[in-house]
Design an enzyme around this catalytic site. Structure first.
Site, short mmCIF file in Angstrom:
data_model
loop_
_atom_site.label_atom_id
_atom_site.label_comp_id
_atom_site.label_asym_id
_atom_site.label_seq_id
_atom_site.Cartn_x
_atom_site.Cartn_y
_atom_site.Cartn_z
N CYS A 109 13.50 31.51 1.18
CA CYS A 109 14.55 30.65 1.74
C CYS A 109 15.69 31.43 2.37
CB CYS A 109 15.08 29.73 0.66
SG CYS A 109 13.83 28.60 -0.02
N HIS A 252 21.75 27.06 3.50
CA HIS A 252 20.37 26.69 3.20
C HIS A 252 20.36 25.34 2.49
CE1 HIS A 252 16.38 26.58 1.64
NE2 HIS A 252 16.73 26.89 0.41
N ASN A 282 13.83 20.50 1.27
CA ASN A 282 13.96 21.95 1.40
C ASN A 282 12.79 22.48 2.23
OD1 ASN A 282 14.03 24.73 1.08
ND2 ASN A 282 14.37 24.68 -1.13
#
Length: 334
Positions: A109, A252, A282
């Site tokens: 990520c 993020h 996500n």
């Protein structure tokens, strides 16, 4: 390095929380209250990672007003390539960007932010003039869809940013920090399966494959709410920037509670914290460029705006960058 174009691509199918509750013991209220997620995109058989990454890349090129042959470098941040030997060259071929070197970069990520910083170093050295940085992941193929602790979180998507050399006064990368802590690797993994089969004689070999995503959600949450404000604070101090000078927080997109905690730390009002988590979940390396593209296209992020950005996740890895959006038409360095 000026940030002069962006683009994104997502699968056509969206799975709502209510739909997901038909498979696992969960509910829309449970998921929303803990994550802020309402739906996630899931790639179909005709929407591989290569296609999503190529779509986002082509949109970024068009936004910047470039031809594929203008590119010197393509970096693809992904943890879920179509080919373990590398998917960036496939994207290069699909784009027809024959002058560009292309390779994958894996930092989960944190991947897009790390790749953007890496592109900046190639440009700063003079080796590269124009680059395309792509963040793309298809984690739906590695989710255990019967594990409600993880299947509610992840979705598929891709985003891309076009960057080019510029005069120092026009730079879009004003500072950065990157960190890793492998001692906490076990908090979030997509590990190899340990399947050893007979080879010959007394020898065995390991058959390739990966297990489903495993996450210690509580530990990852504590890590993020502690480390993200810390690294952003260090970067702001190092660059002589105050939080109230930021136009946006571009983080993020992992959990709305994390976004809220970081915003509270810097006394940023909610309307200045970019979030599209509810619609996409996500998407790992894709979240930051996907969010940036949405905010540029709808007019929230304008040329000259200053963004405090942070990526964080498996590794464990995390980092921050102070970015200024330039938009198409930025004069390049001579």
């Amino acid at each position: 390095m000026a940030l002069v174009g962006c683009g994104s691509a997502v699968p056509s199918a969206s799975i709502s929380n209510d739909q997901l509750s038909e498979r696992v013991d969960t509910s829309d209220a449970w998921i929303r209250s803990r994550t802020g997620i309402a739906a996630r995109r899931v790639a179909g058989p005709d929407e591989p990672l290569t296609a999503m990454a190529t779509g986002a890349a082509a949109a970024a090129l068009a936004h910047a007003g470039w031809e594929p042959q203008d590119l010197d470098l393509i970096l693809l941040a992904t943890s879920s390539p179509d080919d373990l030997f590398g998917t960036a060259p496939l994207v290069q071929g699909c784009l027809g960007a024959g002058n560009a070197v292309a390779f994958d970069l894996t930092a989960a990520c944190s991947g897009f932010l790390f790749a953007l910083i890496t592109a900046g170093q190639y440009i700063a050295s003079g080796a590269v003039r124009r680059a395309l940085v792509i963040g793309a992941d298809q984690l739906s193929r590695w989710v255990d869809w019967d594990d409600r602790s993880t299947c509610v979180l992840f979705g598929d998507g891709a985003g891309a940013v076009a960057v080019e050399a510029c005069d120092a006064g026009s730079t879009g990368l004003l500072g950065f920090r990157m960190l890793s802590d492998g001692r906490r690797n076990g908090c979030l993994t997509l590990a190899q399966t340990q399947d050893h089969v007979p080879l010959l004689g007394g020898l065995t070999n390991q058959r390739g494959g990966f297990a489903a995503i495993h996450m210690n959600g509580q530990e990852v949450y504590k890590f993020a709410v502690r480390e993200v404000p810390a690294v952003l604070g260090e970067l702001l101090e190092a660059t002589g920037t105050s939080a109230d000078q930021l136009d946006w927080l571009l983080l993020h997109q992992a959990n709305q509670r994390i976004l809220d905690a970081v915003a509270e730390r810097f006394a940023m009002p909610p309307e200045r914290v970019l979030s599209n988590l509810a619609a996409y979940g996500n998407t790992s390396a894709a979240t930051i460029p996907l969010m940036l593209d949405e905010a540029v296209r709808d007019g929230r992020v304008k040329p000259g705006h200053l963004l405090g950005s942070s990526g964080f996740g498996a590794g464990l890895s995390w980092g921050a960058a102070l970015l200024r959006w330039s938009g198409p038409g930025t004069p390049a360095a001579g």
